[in-house]
Design a protein around this motif. Sequence first.
Motif, short mmCIF file in Angstrom:
data_model
loop_
_atom_site.label_atom_id
_atom_site.label_comp_id
_atom_site.label_asym_id
_atom_site.label_seq_id
_atom_site.Cartn_x
_atom_site.Cartn_y
_atom_site.Cartn_z
N PHE A 159 0.85 -1.19 0.00
CA PHE A 159 0.00 0.00 0.00
C PHE A 159 0.89 1.25 0.00
O PHE A 159 1.11 1.88 1.01
CB PHE A 159 -0.92 0.00 1.23
CG PHE A 159 -2.19 -0.77 1.03
CD1 PHE A 159 -2.32 -1.65 -0.02
CD2 PHE A 159 -3.26 -0.61 1.90
CE1 PHE A 159 -3.49 -2.38 -0.21
CE2 PHE A 159 -4.44 -1.34 1.73
CZ PHE A 159 -4.55 -2.22 0.66
N HIS A 160 1.41 1.58 -1.19
CA HIS A 160 2.22 2.79 -1.33
C HIS A 160 1.31 4.00 -1.53
O HIS A 160 0.12 3.86 -1.82
CB HIS A 160 3.18 2.64 -2.51
CG HIS A 160 4.06 1.43 -2.43
ND1 HIS A 160 5.03 1.28 -1.46
CD2 HIS A 160 4.11 0.30 -3.19
CE1 HIS A 160 5.64 0.12 -1.63
NE2 HIS A 160 5.09 -0.50 -2.66
N LEU A 161 1.89 5.18 -1.39
CA LEU A 161 1.12 6.39 -1.63
C LEU A 161 0.64 6.40 -3.07
O LEU A 161 1.40 6.17 -4.00
CB LEU A 161 1.97 7.63 -1.35
CG LEU A 161 2.42 7.83 0.11
CD1 LEU A 161 3.25 9.10 0.23
CD2 LEU A 161 1.23 7.89 1.05
N GLY A 162 -0.66 6.65 -3.25
CA GLY A 162 -1.25 6.68 -4.58
C GLY A 162 -1.80 5.35 -5.05
O GLY A 162 -2.36 5.28 -6.14
N THR A 163 -1.66 4.29 -4.24
CA THR A 163 -2.19 2.97 -4.63
C THR A 163 -3.70 3.04 -4.79
O THR A 163 -4.41 3.55 -3.93
CB THR A 163 -1.81 1.92 -3.58
OG1 THR A 163 -0.39 1.80 -3.50
CG2 THR A 163 -2.40 0.56 -3.94
N ALA A 164 -4.20 2.50 -5.91
CA ALA A 164 -5.65 2.46 -6.15
C ALA A 164 -6.26 1.33 -5.31
O ALA A 164 -5.76 0.20 -5.31
CB ALA A 164 -5.95 2.24 -7.62
N ILE A 165 -7.32 1.63 -4.60
CA ILE A 165 -7.95 0.66 -3.71
C ILE A 165 -9.45 0.59 -3.98
O ILE A 165 -10.03 1.48 -4.62
CB ILE A 165 -7.72 1.02 -2.23
CG1 ILE A 165 -8.23 2.44 -1.95
CG2 ILE A 165 -6.27 0.87 -1.85
CD1 ILE A 165 -8.21 2.82 -0.48
#
Length: 356
Positions: free
Chosen positions: A263-269
């Motif tokens: 879960f990096h910054l900007g990861t689409a969830i």
Amino acid sequence: MKAVVLGLCSVLLLAGCEKQAAESDPIRPVLSVIVQPQAQASLGRFAGTIEARYESTLGFRVAGRIARRWVDVGSEVKPGDTLASLDPADQRNQLRAAEGDLAKVQAQWINAQADARRQQQLFDRGVGAQAQLDAAQTNLKTTGASLEQARAAVAQARDQLGYSELKTDHAAVVTNWQAEAGQTVSAGQPVVTLARPDIKEAVIDLPTYLAEQLSAGLKFEVASQLNPSINTTATLRELDPQADAATRTRRAHLTLTATPESFHLGTAISVTLTSTVSPRSELPASALLEGDGPPRVWVVDPQQNTVATREVKLLERTPGSVVLSSGVQAGERVVTAGVNSLKPGQKVIVNEEDPR
């Protein structure tokens, strides 16, 4: 007597016919499902992103022209790293001027000290006037105050020169630049935005009607859109008080129970909202037997492979399913196709319904 015998024969003949008719009912294959009560109700699925909980926008503390940007968007920086720098010519000139004033005042202070000592010696030998001594001592104090002021001006000029470099005081990731090299900025003008990657959260936009219904009992399931097997749960931390003027949605900030490494910054969830509800069972709409009286379903007896109707209470109906609040128990098998062609006690061959 003959009439009695004929009546008895008629009764026996009728019973035999009914028994033969019952035995002649075919064994019918049926589709069925196992009842699985639900204690959680889904309120919808929404797309979102992983963002940093804490962001800071930095700017120079002095005005000037940006000479260089040292890092790009996405760069990771450490405490003390230089992000950008101004052309320091003006600050250097101010420092030189302050240092010149300091040298001048230092010379005046040395002369004032010498004059005050000389007047004191003359006064002690009785050849000096009290007024001249007082004037010399006053001049010494005034010059000393000017010396302190000049030193402070030099320190301030050095600080102003240091402010021509924009540095970070914490580890972060550069997320946005609001100014370019060559651009003249004023003191305090936003230049760069930093995000702290150590504390992350999920951010989604919810319809206004749903945002107004959020409660403490809601549960958020957060999963990566690229790999749904990477998931965690979350709780509501903050809900924007006003809806977006264009989309009419309100932004929700969710605190992650655990943060997977991917879960990096900007990861689409993908975020699914569920709420705790009273136990209920969802069945295909084709399982419902409706007509005169309350709705019913066919329940299969697993020992005899026969069916019997069961009255149920309908809670909710959709085009493809029905939700029952009572009438069936967990683990029971319910017929889902051909419900109008069955009879009580009829034997069936059970086939499970394709879950697709």
